[in-house]
Design a protein around this motif. Sequence first.
Motif, mmCIF file in Angstrom:
data_model
loop_
_atom_site.group_PDB
_atom_site.id
_atom_site.type_symbol
_atom_site.label_atom_id
_atom_site.label_comp_id
_atom_site.label_asym_id
_atom_site.label_seq_id
_atom_site.Cartn_x
_atom_site.Cartn_y
_atom_site.Cartn_z
ATOM 1 N N ARG A 1 7.397 0.732 10.505
ATOM 2 C CA ARG A 1 8.104 0.317 9.289
ATOM 3 C C ARG A 1 7.192 0.320 8.075
ATOM 4 N NH1 ARG A 1 11.969 -4.615 11.585
ATOM 5 N NH2 ARG A 1 13.323 -3.256 12.862
ATOM 6 N N ALA A 2 5.890 0.134 8.303
ATOM 7 C CA ALA A 2 4.949 0.258 7.182
ATOM 8 C C ALA A 2 4.854 1.707 6.733
ATOM 9 C CB ALA A 2 3.575 -0.268 7.597
ATOM 10 N N PHE A 3 4.860 2.632 7.687
ATOM 11 C CA PHE A 3 4.831 4.058 7.361
ATOM 12 C C PHE A 3 6.132 4.492 6.690
ATOM 13 C CE2 PHE A 3 1.762 5.382 11.062
ATOM 14 C CZ PHE A 3 0.751 4.645 10.469
ATOM 15 N N PHE A 4 7.250 3.967 7.231
ATOM 16 C CA PHE A 4 8.582 4.387 6.776
ATOM 17 C C PHE A 4 9.424 3.128 6.519
ATOM 18 C CE2 PHE A 4 6.992 7.528 9.894
ATOM 19 C CZ PHE A 4 6.826 8.612 9.051
ATOM 20 N N PRO A 5 9.255 2.498 5.346
ATOM 21 C CA PRO A 5 9.910 1.218 5.064
ATOM 22 C C PRO A 5 11.435 1.274 5.184
ATOM 23 C CG PRO A 5 8.191 1.655 3.462
ATOM 24 C CD PRO A 5 8.363 2.911 4.248
ATOM 25 N N ILE A 6 11.991 0.186 5.740
ATOM 26 C CA ILE A 6 13.442 0.104 5.914
ATOM 27 C C ILE A 6 14.087 -0.758 4.826
ATOM 28 C CG2 ILE A 6 13.244 0.453 8.398
ATOM 29 C CD1 ILE A 6 13.777 -2.556 8.754
#
Length: 247
Positions: A172-177
């Motif tokens: 989620r840090a790489f690809f925030p939701i």
Amino acid sequence: MHHELKARYLEALQGLDPQLLGKERKLTDLSGLFLPSAPLELAQARQRVMVIGSETRAWINKAAFSNIEDYVDLAMSKHQDFFDKELNDSNDRGKSFHNFTRALSKVVDRRGLIYSNLFCFSWKGSSPLRTAPELLSIIQHYSKRLLDVQIDYFAPDTIIFANGMSSVAQRRAFFPISGPDQVCTDGKDYASQGIANRQLWEFRLYGHIRCFRIQHPSSRSPEAPKARRFLLNLLAKELDTSTPSPM
């Protein structure tokens, strides 16, 4: 194709300490660097499906190389040979990550099947999450840079995140939701189809890449195989190919 991808990898790896790659890496207990290669017939594939696992153990042990350019060639060649062999092998006993990629290769166009990992290094043959914070920050930095290169270069139509729940915070840090940097939208589950909570999730990445999140295929949850079968059958039906055999 190889040369363009190599150039992008080299740009992403600028600043990486070479000691993390060679024999001296025993000081850090890191595996070798994981660099996905491009499928040889990627340009002819009807669709492109990228599978993102967790990390690969015992990768490129004690490699001899003279510079970072040689190392990138070595790592990409290692990946190509390894993944080709895995796809052509018989299924392993138990719950194996590549049992899933082999099953997936039967329902999508194998020419466009791409194997990647969330982390570009493992730590002592296991998750890098157990390493020292300063080293983990390096791993996360270069892992994200390399994933960005891969997603941009391979341009997948579909991404399957199969790296499990232990690294959900990093994913989620790489690809925030959520929040101002949100890149994951339109999320939905399949509870109405009988798939248990947290076993299968669908969303859009960057507004256009269809993504699924499943447990790592080695998960011992009794619901995980059901979710994988559901996903494989969903993809098979949508792509008008034969239904896969049960895993």
